[in-house]
Design a protein around this motif. Structure first.
Motif, PDB file in Angstrom:
ATOM      1  N   GLU A 155       0.904  -1.162   0.048  1.00 43.37           N
ATOM      2  CA  GLU A 155      -0.217  -0.112   0.099  1.00 43.37           C
ATOM      3  C   GLU A 155       0.835   1.251  -0.061  1.00 43.37           C
ATOM      4  O   GLU A 155       0.587   2.211  -0.859  1.00 43.37           O
ATOM      5  N   THR A 156       1.743   1.464   0.840  1.00 37.40           N
ATOM      6  CA  THR A 156       2.312   2.534   1.127  1.00 37.40           C
ATOM      7  C   THR A 156       3.496   2.840  -0.167  1.00 37.40           C
ATOM      8  O   THR A 156       3.625   3.965  -0.628  1.00 37.40           O
ATOM      9  N   LEU A 157       4.545   1.812  -0.374  1.00 40.27           N
ATOM     10  CA  LEU A 157       5.093   1.863  -1.619  1.00 40.27           C
ATOM     11  C   LEU A 157       4.556   1.595  -2.846  1.00 40.27           C
ATOM     12  O   LEU A 157       5.158   1.839  -3.693  1.00 40.27           O
ATOM     13  N   GLY A 158       3.550   0.998  -2.919  1.00 42.53           N
ATOM     14  CA  GLY A 158       2.900   0.764  -4.118  1.00 42.53           C
ATOM     15  C   GLY A 158       3.444  -0.400  -4.873  1.00 42.53           C
ATOM     16  O   GLY A 158       3.277  -0.642  -6.179  1.00 42.53           O
ATOM     17  N   LEU A 159       4.237  -1.376  -4.505  1.00 41.09           N
ATOM     18  CA  LEU A 159       4.669  -2.648  -5.036  1.00 41.09           C
ATOM     19  C   LEU A 159       3.511  -3.693  -5.286  1.00 41.09           C
ATOM     20  O   LEU A 159       2.589  -3.653  -4.390  1.00 41.09           O
ATOM     21  N   THR A 160       3.655  -4.415  -6.300  1.00 40.82           N
ATOM     22  CA  THR A 160       2.462  -5.313  -6.559  1.00 40.82           C
ATOM     23  C   THR A 160       2.663  -6.676  -6.076  1.00 40.82           C
ATOM     24  O   THR A 160       3.892  -7.286  -6.510  1.00 40.82           O
ATOM     25  N   PRO A 161       1.594  -6.892  -4.998  1.00 41.83           N
ATOM     26  CA  PRO A 161       1.865  -8.397  -4.536  1.00 41.83           C
ATOM     27  C   PRO A 161       1.661  -9.553  -5.684  1.00 41.83           C
ATOM     28  O   PRO A 161       1.299  -9.271  -6.523  1.00 41.83           O
ATOM     29  N   ARG A 162       2.657 -10.580  -5.421  1.00 40.29           N
ATOM     30  CA  ARG A 162       2.734 -11.796  -6.131  1.00 40.29           C
ATOM     31  C   ARG A 162       2.468 -12.887  -5.522  1.00 40.29           C
ATOM     32  O   ARG A 162       2.680 -12.973  -4.283  1.00 40.29           O
ATOM     33  N   PRO A 163       1.998 -13.880  -6.023  1.00 37.34           N
ATOM     34  CA  PRO A 163       1.728 -15.304  -5.229  1.00 37.34           C
ATOM     35  C   PRO A 163       3.113 -15.726  -4.924  1.00 37.34           C
ATOM     36  O   PRO A 163       4.276 -15.510  -5.466  1.00 37.34           O
TER      37      PRO A 163
END
Length: 153
Positions: free
Chosen positions: A26-34
């Motif tokens: 959320e804060t850094l905006g990185l995309t979660p991945r499995p």
């Protein structure tokens, strides 16, 4: 021979993956991945834009989070696309840091502290890193677990 970095691994205290998802997603905006099915409760992985590079978050040992460890200078450095985006990200991290300070005073929801950074250079202020013309525009922050992070052009 070496063509880049596939991933960087960051250690956090056991049981803090929700805080990691809040800060890094959320804060850094990185995309979660499995993550691998057998490790889904012990790891969090994030894509760094479309670079093919990743950030992996894993549980560390208790000794990784001593006061001395939390002051360590080791850190990854994340490249940001331009000065405007660098300032925008710094402001977002600073606001999360500030909201956690407010929450710790009891005047805001405790949920604001989840994943909150423990330090952040003030937007428009001086970087806490070394000074000199050799260094690009940058700032530093520490995530909720005390990991030092650099953000740079």
């Amino acid at each position: 021979m070496i063509t880049g970095i596939h991933h960087v691994n960051i250690l956090v205290p056991a049981g803090t993956l929700d805080a990691a998802r809040e800060f890094y997603g959320e804060t850094l905006g990185l995309t979660p991945r499995p993550v691998p099915q057998l490790q889904r409760d012990r790891l969090a992985w994030f894509d760094i834009a479309s670079s093919g590079q990743q950030l992996h978050v894993a549980f560390g040992r208790e000794s990784d989070f001593t006061d001395e460890s939390r002051k360590a200078a080791r850190h990854p450095c994340f490249r940001i696309e331009n000065a405007e985006k660098l300032f925008e990200l710094q402001t977002r991290i600073w606001e999360h840091f500030q909201s956690a300070l407010t929450a710790s005073d009891g005047s805001d929801s405790e949920s604001r502290r989840i994943g909150a950074p423990t330090e952040c250079d003030r937007p428009g202020g001086e970087s806490s890193g070394n000074k000199g013309v050799e260094y690009p525009s940058r700032f530093f922050a520490r995530d909720f677990a005390g990991n030092r992070l650099e953000f740079s052009l």
